[in-house]
Scaffold this active site. Structure first.
Site: not given
Length: 737
Positions: A206-207
């Site tokens: 996930p970013c």
């Protein structure tokens, strides 16, 4: 009204009677075999169900109730057409054949190579399995993919994986349901891999997990996921790895994050080449007598790259102890005995070393605190700053900053200043990634040595990567403008891949209408369990010709091919697995693991096609937005009608274009033809999932549950589009040795 019941037919020689479904309606009767048998003593004729004493009563009764519900729907839903007896039989027999098919299959314990040699892959942060699905669709020149392990932290991801890949496709692909940051994650992953070589690793941390070392201010569970993803790469050393993320990662923190990611990838080394670099650094000591300590530290830092997790921790501890011993020797020279025992600055340095030596224990403590912080939803409150400051202070770089401050405040005599600076430099080297530590080595090289070092570094870097590239899913046959960044790491013994060529030209991209038109037969608060014929001429009257012109025949990857192709909808209905899984069984849905264990499976012809129940005002609001063409243009009319909303945005789908990026909330989108939100199946079509891919568990969730639950809409919205994953997988197959 129809009367629907079950009855037992004549018993066979063993005493088992076939169970038949009987429907009486308007003086006509329909009889259908359920495909199940039972002894009359085990069947309750009044309740029309198996008695509890029957061994498989729970599974059989679920199936009989399910069939009765589906039959009821055909007769009791006034909004639908009237079905003929033959149509009723065809629809119900479809459900029955799916059930019989499932009961005749067993999960394959080993995937047999149909031809050639399989290329193995694992899928980290797998979610629903978009990467996995795309990789299994890819075949080229007798090469195909063998799915070994997937990983995610949510049970519904695991359930969706198990139903699709184990039960339906019959693979022996494992699933590791565990947080990648857990101390025993790597051990458990290696146990699942069971000694097999892994050729490709794919996944999308996930970013939120990307941040610059020492500059994190928030501290949540997702902080270190990227680093842990690369730890897996370091251990498995696959031929290729693929990392997917949002486009914003390229500009995050003014591009520094992208550069940091590339540095970390370049810091993965070929262990066999480490001794060569260590020997080179040792050789520099001959001409750099005054810098022997720093060069010894650089040798120790280089050698750390040879070790796995446990030995690496030991090497890091020994490194700090080595630097600490230098400080012990220096202490009597820079302060007197009393000062060395009582001075706050000396205590800071000494205790800082203690903290660095215990780094592993502090990291474990940090992880536990972050978990508890997230569990208690500590954010945007009076507690968050205290937690953040405490966690920030435990970072190695922060500890070293305080040690440096203490040294500076000691005002050491000039004759010992260089030794103090060496200790600070050695501690900073400790925190650097491998790529940055090379910059220190270059400082001690002349031009000839630089040339030699360049050659060693070329040999020692395990992966080749120049820069990430932006891939738009619509370029690969996906009816969606979804831009994602792909980092593809290519092991040095493999061909270099810098991008994935598009498979579809701009003018031929798949449209929303192509993807969804054949599903457009549900209204508000309705659920469809089988396909209905959609008559475009009737639905669109004057614009039917224009709408039909949007339909094109294509190859599997989206290329227009009028002779041999299929429509996007046909590919979705028939599946894109190329007949490779010939023993695959019919898809089914279960609500949770307990239902799977109890055999409470739902064998619909069409799954995940249920619309939300929206009140009259919401429907009016959606209709106005649909008529106006977009949310912004509709604001005045919504205000006039008293239908304005606090909702930030609605996306009206345009039938002749691609959809915007599919997210996890269905209410963000309005169907192009009807004032309603999209179903899970429609969103899955926009992502390019086959209809046979069933999303399990709850449809949606809300509130704080969104932090822990991964319902169907979230599974779809967070997935990598399978056709884009397929294009990546095909490019690897073209190049892999």
């Amino acid at each position: 009204m129809a009367t629907i019941n079950f009855y037992l037919d004549k018993a066979d020689k063993k005493g088992f009677s076939p169970i038949h479904l009987r429907i009486n309606c308007g003086g006509k009767q329909i009889k259908i075999s359920t495909g199940e048998k039972i002894m009359s003593k085990d069947f309750d004729k009044d309740k029309q169900l198996a008695k509890p004493s029957y061994e498989k009563s729970m599974e059989l009764n679920h199936y009989l109730n399910y069939l009765k519900e589906r039959a009821d729907e055909l007769f009791d839903n006034p909004s639908k057409k009237v079905y003929t007896n033959a149509e009723v039989k065809d629809i119900l027999n479809g459900y029955i054949s799916n059930f019989k098919e499932d009961n005749n299959v067993s999960i394959v314990k080993e995937q047999l190579a149909l031809y050639g040699k399989p290329v193995t892959f694992i899928d980290l942060f797998a979610g629903a399995g978009g990467f996995s699905e795309g990789f299994l669709q890819a075949e080229l020149n007798n090469k195909f993919y063998d799915f070994i392990v997937a990983n995610d932290i949510n049970e519904n991801c695991e359930l969706t994986h198990e139903v699709r890949y184990n039960h339906q496709l019959g693979l022996d692909a494992k699933f590791l349901c565990q947080d990648i940051t857990e101390p025993d994650f790597l051990d458990n992953l290696l146990e699942k891999i069971d000694g097999k070589q892994v050729d490709v690793v794919c996944g999308g941390p996930p970013c939120q997990s990307f941040s610059l070392a020492g500059k994190r201010k928030k501290f949540d569970k997702k902080d270190d996921l990227f680093a842990h993803y690369l730890e897996v790469i370091k251990i498995l050393q696959p031929k290729y790895f693929v990392m997917e993320n949002v486009k914003g990662i390229l500009t995050k923190e003014k591009g520094k994050i992208k550069e940091e990611i590339l540095k970390e990838i370049n810091s993965i080394v070929d262990i066999k080449e480490v001794p060569k670099l260590a020997s080179f650094v040792k050789s520099l000591k001959k001409s750099k007598k005054n810098d022997e300590f720093i060069l010894d530290c650089l040798v120790k830092r280089v050698n750390m790259e040879q070790f796995g997790d446990e030995k690496s921790e030991q090497a890091r501890e020994e490194y700090i102890k080595y630097v600490e011993s230098k400080f012990r020797q220096l202490t009597p020279k820079i302060v007197d005995y009393k000062t060395s025992k009582t001075d706050q600055r000396i205590s800071t340095i000494r205790h800082g070393f203690n903290m660095l030596i215990r780094n592993k224990q502090w990291e474990t403590l940090k992880r536990d605190i972050i978990k508890e912080k997230d569990f208690c939803n500590i954010d945007n409150d009076y507690f968050v700053n205290a937690f953040t400051e405490f966690l920030h202070e435990l970072d190695s770089s922060e500890i070293i900053k305080k040690i440096e401050e203490a040294f500076n405040n000691l005002h050491v005599a000039k004759s010992y200043k260089a030794e103090c600076d060496h200790i600070i430099s050695a501690l900073k080297i400790y925190t650097l990634n491998f790529d940055d530590s090379l910059e220190y080595i270059y400082k001690y090289c002349n031009k000839k040595q630089e040339s030699e070092l360049n050659k060693i570094i070329d040999d020692i870097r395990l992966y080749k990567i120049e820069s990430p590239f932006v891939a738009n899913a619509s370029n690969y046959g996906v009816p969606q403008n979804r831009e994602r960044v792909l980092f593809i790491g290519c092991r040095k013994d493999q061909k270099f891949i810098s991008e994935v060529p598009r498979t579809v030209e701009e003018k031929d991209k798949v449209t929303v209408f192509e993807a969804l038109y054949d599903l457009d037969f549900v209204g508000n608060d309705e659920e469809a369990h089988h396909y209905e014929l959609v008559d475009i001429s009737k639905q669109y009257n004057g614009t039917a010709k224009k709408m039909k012109s949007l339909l094109k025949t294509r190859t599997i990857d989206g290329k227009v091919n009028s002779k041999e192709g299929k429509s996007f909808a046909d590919w979705s209905r028939e599946g894109r697995l190329n007949g490779r899984f010939k023993n695959a069984t019919a898809p089914f849905y279960v609500r949770n693991y307990e239902a799977l264990r109890n055999g409470e499976k739902v064998f619909d012809i069409l799954h995940n096609h249920k619309t939300s129940k929206q009140n009259e005002n919401v429907l009016k609001r959606l209709d106005i937005i649909l008529q106006e063409g977009d949310y912004k243009s509709a604001q005045c009319k919504l205000d006039e009608c008293g239908l304005s909303s606090n909702k930030r945005n609605y996306n009206v789908l345009k039938p002749e274009k691609q959809s915007p990026t599919v997210m996890t909330i269905p209410d963000d989108y309005i169907h192009y033809n009807t004032p309603r939100a999209l179903t899970v199946r429609e969103m899955a079509r926009l992502q390019s999932f086959d209809d046979s891919f069933v999303f399990q568990g709850k449809r949606s969730t809300g509130g704080n549950n969104r932090k822990t639950e991964v319902p169907q809409y979230t599974l779809v919205g967070n997935a990598v589009p399978p056709l884009m994953a397929r294009a990546v997988a095909m490019e690897i197959l073209k190049n892999i040795k």
